[in-house]
Design a protein around this motif. Structure first.
Motif, PDB file in Angstrom:
ATOM      1  N   LEU A 199      50.107  55.745  41.557  1.00 31.81           N
ATOM      2  CA  LEU A 199      48.978  55.349  40.722  1.00 31.81           C
ATOM      3  C   LEU A 199      48.220  56.567  40.211  1.00 31.81           C
ATOM      4  O   LEU A 199      47.785  56.612  39.058  1.00 31.81           O
ATOM      5  CB  LEU A 199      48.050  54.437  41.515  1.00 31.81           C
ATOM      6  CG  LEU A 199      46.936  53.719  40.742  1.00 31.81           C
ATOM      7  CD1 LEU A 199      47.517  52.862  39.625  1.00 31.81           C
ATOM      8  CD2 LEU A 199      46.110  52.862  41.701  1.00 31.81           C
ATOM      9  N   SER A 200      48.088  57.592  41.066  1.00 31.71           N
ATOM     10  CA  SER A 200      47.385  58.804  40.642  1.00 31.71           C
ATOM     11  C   SER A 200      48.127  59.509  39.514  1.00 31.71           C
ATOM     12  O   SER A 200      47.507  60.098  38.621  1.00 31.71           O
ATOM     13  CB  SER A 200      47.207  59.758  41.830  1.00 31.71           C
ATOM     14  OG  SER A 200      48.458  60.259  42.265  1.00 31.71           O
ATOM     15  N   VAL A 201      49.454  59.430  39.533  1.00 32.11           N
ATOM     16  CA  VAL A 201      50.241  60.055  38.462  1.00 32.11           C
ATOM     17  C   VAL A 201      50.081  59.281  37.165  1.00 32.11           C
ATOM     18  O   VAL A 201      49.863  59.858  36.090  1.00 32.11           O
ATOM     19  CB  VAL A 201      51.731  60.139  38.865  1.00 32.11           C
ATOM     20  CG1 VAL A 201      52.581  60.640  37.691  1.00 32.11           C
ATOM     21  CG2 VAL A 201      51.904  61.072  40.059  1.00 32.11           C
ATOM     22  N   TYR A 265      53.154  66.341  39.800  1.00 37.63           N
ATOM     23  CA  TYR A 265      53.100  65.945  38.394  1.00 37.63           C
ATOM     24  C   TYR A 265      52.367  66.990  37.551  1.00 37.63           C
ATOM     25  O   TYR A 265      52.852  67.423  36.504  1.00 37.63           O
ATOM     26  CB  TYR A 265      52.401  64.590  38.275  1.00 37.63           C
ATOM     27  CG  TYR A 265      52.036  64.220  36.855  1.00 37.63           C
ATOM     28  CD1 TYR A 265      53.004  63.814  35.943  1.00 37.63           C
ATOM     29  CD2 TYR A 265      50.716  64.297  36.417  1.00 37.63           C
ATOM     30  CE1 TYR A 265      52.677  63.493  34.636  1.00 37.63           C
ATOM     31  CE2 TYR A 265      50.373  63.975  35.116  1.00 37.63           C
ATOM     32  CZ  TYR A 265      51.352  63.570  34.228  1.00 37.63           C
ATOM     33  OH  TYR A 265      51.026  63.266  32.943  1.00 37.63           O
ATOM     34  N   LEU A 266      51.209  67.410  38.020  1.00 37.43           N
ATOM     35  CA  LEU A 266      50.397  68.363  37.254  1.00 37.43           C
ATOM     36  C   LEU A 266      51.080  69.722  37.120  1.00 37.43           C
ATOM     37  O   LEU A 266      50.824  70.455  36.160  1.00 37.43           O
ATOM     38  CB  LEU A 266      49.026  68.520  37.917  1.00 37.43           C
ATOM     39  CG  LEU A 266      48.122  67.275  37.864  1.00 37.43           C
ATOM     40  CD1 LEU A 266      46.909  67.466  38.747  1.00 37.43           C
ATOM     41  CD2 LEU A 266      47.715  66.975  36.426  1.00 37.43           C
ATOM     42  N   ASN A 267      51.950  70.046  38.080  1.00 36.76           N
ATOM     43  CA  ASN A 267      52.649  71.330  38.048  1.00 36.76           C
ATOM     44  C   ASN A 267      54.077  71.222  37.537  1.00 36.76           C
ATOM     45  O   ASN A 267      54.841  72.183  37.615  1.00 36.76           O
ATOM     46  CB  ASN A 267      52.637  71.967  39.445  1.00 36.76           C
ATOM     47  CG  ASN A 267      51.260  72.467  39.838  1.00 36.76           C
ATOM     48  OD1 ASN A 267      50.827  73.529  39.387  1.00 36.76           O
ATOM     49  ND2 ASN A 267      50.553  71.709  40.662  1.00 36.76           N
ATOM     50  N   GLN A 311      59.432  64.862  34.618  1.00 38.49           N
ATOM     51  CA  GLN A 311      58.675  64.960  35.845  1.00 38.49           C
ATOM     52  C   GLN A 311      58.826  63.687  36.668  1.00 38.49           C
ATOM     53  O   GLN A 311      58.683  63.687  37.876  1.00 38.49           O
ATOM     54  CB  GLN A 311      57.203  65.192  35.533  1.00 38.49           C
ATOM     55  CG  GLN A 311      56.919  66.557  34.875  1.00 38.49           C
ATOM     56  CD  GLN A 311      55.494  66.654  34.434  1.00 38.49           C
ATOM     57  OE1 GLN A 311      54.693  65.769  34.669  1.00 38.49           O
ATOM     58  NE2 GLN A 311      55.163  67.743  33.769  1.00 38.49           N
ATOM     59  N   ALA A 312      59.037  62.566  36.017  1.00 40.94           N
ATOM     60  CA  ALA A 312      59.133  61.306  36.730  1.00 40.94           C
ATOM     61  C   ALA A 312      60.503  61.106  37.337  1.00 40.94           C
ATOM     62  O   ALA A 312      60.683  60.184  38.086  1.00 40.94           O
ATOM     63  CB  ALA A 312      58.832  60.153  35.790  1.00 40.94           C
TER      64      ALA A 312
END
Length: 312
Positions: A199-201, A265-267, A311-312
């Motif tokens: 969910l955060s992603v 995800y952010l990286n 990324q996913a």
């Protein structure tokens, strides 16, 4: 608890190098297998800054993937990410002999079966790590807090081999909980990880405060957690009635926290979507449990991948 215990850590990133340091401090012969940073670690070993003190060490041997092991390992510890692109059984197999025990310190639910199928004659010890640790440079690790392990033989029980490696970790300075039902322990950790991490992603890397304080956010998290509870119960591991309330209350007490999947995800790093989310949905299908929110979240990630979000 001596150098006669030979350990090979496959995947010596932040997690693997830390637990390798703990076993080194306990007096084990510790070798590491690296997919990257081989030259840095071969030259300088690991530098680990930790509240436990200076955990820096030079492994007794440093290998690349494809190298030939020198001597047989008592324990092979696998700390790689559980990704569909990585065949963990094949990755571990060169380092395993007839008497080797395989220790998995990895995230997710139902992540042992793939390795057990590839190595049917080697006992599996499954571990959950509760730790804040990160790689800051090649061969340099920052251990911020925690480090305790929960472990048990897979699929159940606590074997003598499990008790022995637990004692070594304790001798190295960390707490270890031995569990007769380690699958149940994985379900309890999944109660939080399965909803909050993906969910955060999908929220662009949002922290826990944002997720819960956005209108409808807490209700959505609770509904997803209820689905996890239903699947766990169908799988034979029912949760306490207050499990969701306690998890939400504990999350609200934390400062704004960006979980490990959001950081991946952010990286731009690969994420363990299937291990943490997809496997729960698959188990739900096997038991005929309806999980519409988790199913929607999984399909959304699949769509992102089709559209080119690697990324996913």
């Amino acid at each position: 608890m001596s150098e006669s215990t030979r350990v090979v850590v496959v995947g010596a990133g932040a997690i693997g190098s830390f637990y390798g340091a703990i076993l080194k401090r306990a007096g084990c012969h510790v070798s590491v297998v690296l997919r990257s940073e081989y030259d840095a670690v071969k030259a300088n070993g690991f530098r680990i800054d930790s509240p436990l003190g200076d955990l820096s060490y030079r492994p007794d041997a440093v290998y690349r993937d494809g190298d030939t092991p020198e001597g047989e390992a008592d324990y092979v510890i696998c700390c790689v990410k559980v990704l569909s692109s990585i065949d963990r059984g094949a990755l571990i197999k060169p380092w395993v002999s007839d008497n080797t025990r395989v220790v998995l310190i990895e995230n997710g639910i139902d992540i042992e079966r793939e390795v057990a199928d590839a190595l049917p004659n080697n006992p599996i010890i499954s571990c959950l790590a509760f730790i804040a640790v990160s790689r800051v440079a090649p061969g340099e690790i920052e251990h911020k807090a925690f480090g305790a392990l929960t472990m048990g033989s897979w699929p159940e029980g606590v074997s003598e081999e499990c008790r022995a490696i637990a004692a070594l970790f304790e001798a190295g300075g960390i707490d270890v909980k031995r569990s007769e039902a380690v699958v149940g322990e994985r379900w309890r950790k999944s109660l939080w990880n399965t909803p909050f991490n993906p969910l955060s992603v999908l929220a662009g890397g949002a922290d826990t405060v944002t997720l819960l304080d956005t209108p409808g956010g807490e209700a959505l998290a609770r509904a997803m957690m209820a689905e996890v509870c239903a699947v766990a119960a169908a799988d034979g591991y029912p949760m306490p009635e207050d499990a969701i309330d306690k998890n939400i209350a504990g999350t609200r007490k934390m400062p704004a926290y960006i979980n490990s999947m959001a950081l991946d995800y952010l990286n731009g790093r690969p994420m363990e979507i299937e291990a943490i989310l997809g496997n729960v949905v698959d188990i739900a299908h096997r038991h005929g449990v309806d999980v519409p929110r988790l199913e929607t979240m999984r399909v959304t990630f699949a769509m992102r991948e089709v559209l080119g979000d690697k990324q996913a």
